[in-house]
Enzyme design. Sequence first.
Site, PDB file in Angstrom:
ATOM      1  N   GLY A 180      35.131  85.125 -38.329  1.00 29.57           N
ATOM      2  CA  GLY A 180      34.998  84.046 -37.345  1.00 29.57           C
ATOM      3  C   GLY A 180      35.190  84.495 -35.904  1.00 29.57           C
ATOM      4  CD  GLU A 210      32.051  91.173 -35.041  1.00 30.27           C
ATOM      5  OE1 GLU A 210      32.948  90.444 -35.501  1.00 30.27           O
ATOM      6  OE2 GLU A 210      30.842  91.044 -35.356  1.00 30.27           O
TER       7      GLU A 210
HETATM    8  N1  ADE Z   1      30.787  85.833 -39.961  1.00 29.73           N
HETATM    9  C1  ADE Z   1      29.571  86.322 -40.255  1.00 29.73           C
HETATM   10  N2  ADE Z   1      29.293  87.408 -39.522  1.00 29.73           N
HETATM   11  C2  ADE Z   1      30.384  87.626 -38.750  1.00 29.73           C
HETATM   12  C3  ADE Z   1      30.721  88.576 -37.787  1.00 29.73           C
HETATM   13  N3  ADE Z   1      29.895  89.568 -37.457  1.00 29.73           N
HETATM   14  N4  ADE Z   1      31.931  88.494 -37.188  1.00 29.73           N
HETATM   15  C4  ADE Z   1      32.776  87.504 -37.500  1.00 29.73           C
HETATM   16  N5  ADE Z   1      32.515  86.564 -38.399  1.00 29.73           N
HETATM   17  C5  ADE Z   1      31.338  86.627 -39.033  1.00 29.73           C
END
Ligand code: ADE
Length: 346
Positions: A180, A210
């Site tokens: 998320g 990320e």
């Molecule tokens: N849900 C699906 N893809 C995602 C991502 N790349 N980062 C976080 N949550 C996710």
Amino acid sequence: MLPDETVPVNQYFSIPKVELHRHLEGSLRLTTMLDIARLHGVTVPASMFNLSGLVQVQDQDPMTFTNFLDKFKTLRLFYKSPDVIHRVTREAVEDAAKDNVRYLELRFTPVALSRAEGFPLHDVMDWVTTSAMEAGKKHKIKVGLIASVNRHESPELAEQVAWLAADHINDGMLGLDLAGNEAEFKSDPFRDIFKEAKQAGLHITIHAGEWGPAENVRDAIENLGAERIGHGVRVLEDENVTALARERAAIFEVCVTSNFQSGVVKSLLDHPLPRMLAAGLKVTVNTDDPSVSRITLAHEYQHVCDDLKVSLDDLKKSVLLAAESSFLKDAEKKKLVDLLRKELKL
Ligand code: ADE
Ligand code: ZN
């Protein structure tokens, strides 16, 4: 090219593969979505091209995490019946098998699948585990499952999911994941849940570094007990966190195209994966959301070798590392690792 098609089969197709980071909700076939829309009266554009724009990242889209996450809001309209959930699970496994994936660790978000039509969480857990295991046998691909909970949703629901996942350890459930909106939500409310999940025998992987800073990788390792990090590509921004990840032998589940499409890296060619390898980090290659990103794992292997200039030998080592870092029990893991070592000639 139709939006549901991929580039012509490339040499990377024939490599036996391991996928540690793939979301079920990001793996729906467009053709299946159109079927579901017809059967259940979901109002969507009638053509694949127009539907694609709503649920898949397009070249002309803004490459931002909000655009990326918005695709999942539309995807939620399709979780209409138990049959649909069984079908998309079976197809996700079949599609991985077709891509020569030998071991798939598929993650799914029970809250997302249950919410639209008010299905009980425990039913969703049963449907996905049953269909994933059946499809694995049918298509001769080993499958393990991870339950995902979202940072931007309630810890109370996450706790229910964690306990249900622990109850299904003997049905293929192996781990718990925090996913998320990392940019805006901290992990603190989830700490105790992950601690207890680990004590109950679930393995832990956390989306971190990320859309959020390197510090979140430290948080995932130290406060949430993460063995693996979803993405973690911003780790190099902090040398102390890089050193910690190296010391703890954290496994990075890197997803190159996803990182580009969600704005984490500005260009595919600038992806930090080669620098992570050079820093001595343990890197695996994964898709994240193959349908949303319109890719296969073969595409990602191709990017890594052809565009990021990682050698084929190093790519094969990362496949073996992925097998060694799977959440399988020791005996099953050894079988998988031995098989891949032989096939990859490593
Ligand atoms: N849900 C699906 N893809 C995602 C991502 N790349 N980062 C976080 N949550 C996710
Ligand atoms: Zn992910």
